[in-house]
Design a protein around this motif. Sequence first.
Motif, mmCIF file in Angstrom:
data_model
loop_
_atom_site.group_PDB
_atom_site.id
_atom_site.type_symbol
_atom_site.label_atom_id
_atom_site.label_comp_id
_atom_site.label_asym_id
_atom_site.label_seq_id
_atom_site.Cartn_x
_atom_site.Cartn_y
_atom_site.Cartn_z
ATOM 1 N N ILE A 12 0.867 -1.186 0.000
ATOM 2 C CA ILE A 12 0.000 0.000 0.000
ATOM 3 C C ILE A 12 0.899 1.231 0.000
ATOM 4 O O ILE A 12 1.554 1.530 0.993
ATOM 5 C CB ILE A 12 -0.957 0.022 1.214
ATOM 6 C CG1 ILE A 12 -1.619 -1.354 1.415
ATOM 7 C CG2 ILE A 12 -2.013 1.100 1.043
ATOM 8 C CD1 ILE A 12 -2.506 -1.443 2.662
ATOM 9 N N GLY A 18 7.362 2.077 -1.074
ATOM 10 C CA GLY A 18 6.483 1.120 -1.744
ATOM 11 C C GLY A 18 7.157 0.523 -2.971
ATOM 12 O O GLY A 18 7.137 -0.700 -3.175
ATOM 13 N N PHE A 35 -0.768 -0.668 -4.508
ATOM 14 C CA PHE A 35 -1.784 0.383 -4.587
ATOM 15 C C PHE A 35 -1.092 1.744 -4.543
ATOM 16 O O PHE A 35 -0.385 2.042 -3.578
ATOM 17 C CB PHE A 35 -2.792 0.249 -3.441
ATOM 18 C CG PHE A 35 -3.708 -0.922 -3.644
ATOM 19 C CD1 PHE A 35 -4.859 -0.790 -4.408
ATOM 20 C CD2 PHE A 35 -3.403 -2.166 -3.104
ATOM 21 C CE1 PHE A 35 -5.698 -1.876 -4.627
ATOM 22 C CE2 PHE A 35 -4.232 -3.259 -3.317
ATOM 23 C CZ PHE A 35 -5.384 -3.108 -4.087
ATOM 24 N N PRO A 40 0.013 9.256 -6.379
ATOM 25 C CA PRO A 40 0.996 8.367 -6.988
ATOM 26 C C PRO A 40 2.390 9.013 -6.992
ATOM 27 O O PRO A 40 2.542 10.176 -7.352
ATOM 28 C CB PRO A 40 0.475 8.188 -8.420
ATOM 29 C CG PRO A 40 -0.988 8.472 -8.328
ATOM 30 C CD PRO A 40 -1.113 9.550 -7.272
ATOM 31 N N ASN A 49 14.127 19.394 -6.991
ATOM 32 C CA ASN A 49 15.320 18.559 -7.138
ATOM 33 C C ASN A 49 15.586 17.680 -5.940
ATOM 34 O O ASN A 49 15.476 18.126 -4.807
ATOM 35 C CB ASN A 49 16.548 19.457 -7.327
ATOM 36 C CG ASN A 49 16.879 19.593 -8.785
ATOM 37 O OD1 ASN A 49 16.437 18.778 -9.604
ATOM 38 N ND2 ASN A 49 17.637 20.603 -9.119
ATOM 39 N N VAL A 50 15.952 16.442 -6.226
ATOM 40 C CA VAL A 50 16.432 15.558 -5.166
ATOM 41 C C VAL A 50 17.944 15.466 -5.372
ATOM 42 O O VAL A 50 18.409 14.944 -6.379
ATOM 43 C CB VAL A 50 15.781 14.155 -5.268
ATOM 44 C CG1 VAL A 50 16.287 13.240 -4.169
ATOM 45 C CG2 VAL A 50 14.267 14.267 -5.220
ATOM 46 N N GLY A 118 3.369 6.335 3.974
ATOM 47 C CA GLY A 118 4.059 7.604 4.146
ATOM 48 C C GLY A 118 3.435 8.556 5.159
ATOM 49 O O GLY A 118 2.668 8.158 6.044
ATOM 50 N N SER A 119 3.753 9.813 4.977
ATOM 51 C CA SER A 119 3.228 10.840 5.878
ATOM 52 C C SER A 119 3.003 12.117 5.081
ATOM 53 O O SER A 119 3.313 12.167 3.891
ATOM 54 C CB SER A 119 4.214 11.084 7.028
ATOM 55 O OG SER A 119 5.418 11.616 6.518
ATOM 56 N N PRO A 121 3.277 16.558 5.449
ATOM 57 C CA PRO A 121 3.611 17.667 6.341
ATOM 58 C C PRO A 121 2.381 18.507 6.649
ATOM 59 O O PRO A 121 1.451 18.568 5.853
ATOM 60 C CB PRO A 121 4.628 18.477 5.516
ATOM 61 C CG PRO A 121 4.386 18.113 4.100
ATOM 62 C CD PRO A 121 3.748 16.756 4.076
HETATM 63 C C1 LIG Z 1 8.419 18.920 -0.371
HETATM 64 C C2 LIG Z 1 9.237 17.738 0.052
HETATM 65 C C3 LIG Z 1 10.536 17.622 -0.414
HETATM 66 C C4 LIG Z 1 11.331 16.532 -0.027
HETATM 67 N N1 LIG Z 1 12.596 16.447 -0.514
HETATM 68 C C5 LIG Z 1 13.353 15.378 -0.198
HETATM 69 C C6 LIG Z 1 14.670 15.239 -0.725
HETATM 70 O O1 LIG Z 1 15.174 16.097 -1.458
HETATM 71 N N2 LIG Z 1 15.374 14.143 -0.345
HETATM 72 C C7 LIG Z 1 14.887 13.182 0.499
HETATM 73 O O2 LIG Z 1 15.576 12.196 0.785
HETATM 74 N N3 LIG Z 1 13.643 13.300 1.004
HETATM 75 C C8 LIG Z 1 12.869 14.366 0.685
HETATM 76 N N4 LIG Z 1 11.619 14.484 1.217
HETATM 77 C C9 LIG Z 1 11.128 13.421 2.118
HETATM 78 C C10 LIG Z 1 10.665 12.216 1.246
HETATM 79 O O3 LIG Z 1 9.803 12.678 0.261
HETATM 80 C C11 LIG Z 1 10.012 11.159 2.101
HETATM 81 O O4 LIG Z 1 10.896 10.748 3.132
HETATM 82 C C12 LIG Z 1 9.628 9.943 1.254
HETATM 83 O O5 LIG Z 1 8.852 10.305 0.149
HETATM 84 C C13 LIG Z 1 8.859 8.920 2.084
HETATM 85 O O6 LIG Z 1 8.580 7.852 1.254
HETATM 86 P P1 LIG Z 1 7.435 6.805 1.577
HETATM 87 O O7 LIG Z 1 7.471 5.814 0.471
HETATM 88 O O8 LIG Z 1 7.577 6.320 2.959
HETATM 89 O O9 LIG Z 1 6.066 7.619 1.548
HETATM 90 P P2 LIG Z 1 5.463 8.761 0.600
HETATM 91 O O10 LIG Z 1 6.438 9.305 -0.364
HETATM 92 O O11 LIG Z 1 4.798 9.695 1.542
HETATM 93 O O12 LIG Z 1 4.344 7.971 -0.237
HETATM 94 C C14 LIG Z 1 3.189 7.496 0.391
HETATM 95 C C15 LIG Z 1 2.339 6.791 -0.644
HETATM 96 O O13 LIG Z 1 1.269 6.125 0.020
HETATM 97 C C16 LIG Z 1 0.082 6.276 -0.748
HETATM 98 N N5 LIG Z 1 -1.061 6.078 0.138
HETATM 99 C C17 LIG Z 1 -1.379 6.721 1.292
HETATM 100 N N6 LIG Z 1 -2.533 6.253 1.813
HETATM 101 C C18 LIG Z 1 -2.968 5.285 0.953
HETATM 102 C C19 LIG Z 1 -4.119 4.423 0.894
HETATM 103 N N7 LIG Z 1 -5.066 4.458 1.851
HETATM 104 N N8 LIG Z 1 -4.240 3.565 -0.143
HETATM 105 C C20 LIG Z 1 -3.286 3.512 -1.105
HETATM 106 N N9 LIG Z 1 -2.182 4.294 -1.105
HETATM 107 C C21 LIG Z 1 -2.037 5.174 -0.108
HETATM 108 C C22 LIG Z 1 0.191 7.676 -1.338
HETATM 109 O O14 LIG Z 1 -0.645 7.803 -2.473
HETATM 110 C C23 LIG Z 1 1.700 7.690 -1.680
HETATM 111 O O15 LIG Z 1 1.880 7.128 -2.937
HETATM 112 C C24 LIG Z 1 10.802 15.555 0.864
HETATM 113 C C25 LIG Z 1 9.502 15.684 1.354
HETATM 114 C C26 LIG Z 1 8.717 16.761 0.954
HETATM 115 C C27 LIG Z 1 7.312 16.895 1.471
#
Ligand SMILES: Cc1cc2nc3c(=O)[nH]c(=O)nc-3n(C[C@H](O)[C@H](O)[C@H](O)COP(=O)(O)OP(=O)(O)OC[C@H]3O[C@@H](n4cnc5c(N)ncnc54)[C@H](O)[C@@H]3O)c2cc1C
Length: 313
Positions: A12, A18, A35, A40, A49-50, A118-119, A121
Motif C-alpha cells: 500500500i 512502496g 496500490f 501516486p 530537485n532531489v 508515508g506521511s 507535512p
Molecule cells: C516537499 C518535500 C521535499 C522533499 N525532498 C526530499 C529530498 O530532497 N530528499 C529526500 O531524501 N527526502 C525528501 N523528502 C522526504 C521524502 O519525500 C520522504 O521521506 C519519502 O517520500 C517517504 O517515502 P514513503 O514511500 O515512505 O512515503 P510517501 O512518499 O509519503 O508515499 C506514500 C504513498 O502512500 C500512498 N497512500 C497513502 N494512503 C494510501 C491508501 N489508503 N491507499 C493507497 N495508497 C495510499 C500515497 O498515495 C503515496 O503514494 C521531501 C519531502 C517533501 C514533502
Amino acid sequence: MSKEKIVNCVIIGSGPSGYSAAIYAARADLNPILFAGSQPGGQLMFTTNVDNYLGFPIGISGKNFMENCKKQAKRFNTVILYKNVSEVHFSSKKGGTHRINIENSSSLESKGIIIATGSRPKFLGIEKEKKFMGLGVSFCATCDGFFHKGKDVAVVGGGDTALEEASYLSKICKNVYLLVRKNSFKASKLLQNRVLKKKNITILFSTKILEIIGDNFLEGIKIIHNTNKTIQKLLISGLFIAIGNCPNTEIFQKKLSLDERGYILVKRGSTHTNIPGVFASGDVQDPIYRQAITSAGSGCMAALDLERYLSDI
Ligand SMILES: Cc1cc2nc3c(=O)[nH]c(=O)nc-3n(C[C@H](O)[C@H](O)[C@H](O)COP(=O)(O)OP(=O)(O)OC[C@H]3O[C@@H](n4cnc5c(N)ncnc54)[C@H](O)[C@@H]3O)c2cc1C
C-alpha cells in the motif's frame, strides 16, 4: 479483481518505500500488487530537485526520480493499481489471510501486506505556501538546506522538529530566523539550549506569517509580532515549515499498534508490526529520519521480512 483470489503480497503506497518493496518482492517471485493511492509517487512529487539520493551525481527532479522507480518496479511485473485502500481487516493468526477493501471497488485477500503509506507535512494554510514548494518553501532542512548555503532563511515552529531544523540550518546558512507562534517553546530543554547558544539564530516569539513575498519564487515573508502588532518584512531565500508531520495511518487506527502520534510501531531493527504478515516501511513508521533513502531502505527490509515470513508458514 476477484474477491476469492488470495495473493502473497499487497503493497500500500507508491513512494520510494512502496516501489523499493515492490522491486524486492517481485524479484523474490511474490507477484506484488501495489496500490498507488491518491498521491501516486508520494511526497517527492512535490519537490523540484532531489540532490541527496545516492547514485545521482547531478541530482534528479522528484518527478523523474519517482517515474524511474515506477518503471523499475514494472520491469519486474509489479501490478500497479491506481486506487486507494479504504479499509483493512487483518487476521491475528500466523499464516492467516488479510482482507483489503479497495475504494469504490471490490476487495482482495493477501497473506502478506506491506504498508508504505508515508506521511504528510502540516501546512500553515497561507497563500503561495503550496505554489512555492521547492521554490523557496520547504518542509525538510536536510533535503533543501544546502540550496540556501550562506543565505538568510526562516524556520516556523516551536517544537523539537523546528529546533532541530533551525540548528541544522545555522551551520549552513548566514542567519536563521526562528518564528514561534506562542511566547515559549514546546521543544525539549536540551534542544532549546542548543538553539539559544547559536549566534546566528534569531528567535522571534509570538509571531505569525502574514504573507509570502515573491511572484515566481519565495523572496521574503511579512510577519506580525502579536504582542505589539508591528509588521516586519524579512528578506529570506528559504522558508522551512516545521509545524508537524502526520503519518497516513487513519485506516489502521485500532487495527495495528500505533504510537501516540499515529506512527506504526515496528519491532526494533525490522519492519514487523504487531500483526503477523503485516509489515510497515518508510515514513509511516519513521518519525525521525523521513528521507527518501531511508524509506527505500526500509521498503527493501519489508519485502525481505515478508519473503521470510511466507517461507515459514
Ligand atoms: C516537499 C518535500 C521535499 C522533499 N525532498 C526530499 C529530498 O530532497 N530528499 C529526500 O531524501 N527526502 C525528501 N523528502 C522526504 C521524502 O519525500 C520522504 O521521506 C519519502 O517520500 C517517504 O517515502 P514513503 O514511500 O515512505 O512515503 P510517501 O512518499 O509519503 O508515499 C506514500 C504513498 O502512500 C500512498 N497512500 C497513502 N494512503 C494510501 C491508501 N489508503 N491507499 C493507497 N495508497 C495510499 C500515497 O498515495 C503515496 O503514494 C521531501 C519531502 C517533501 C514533502
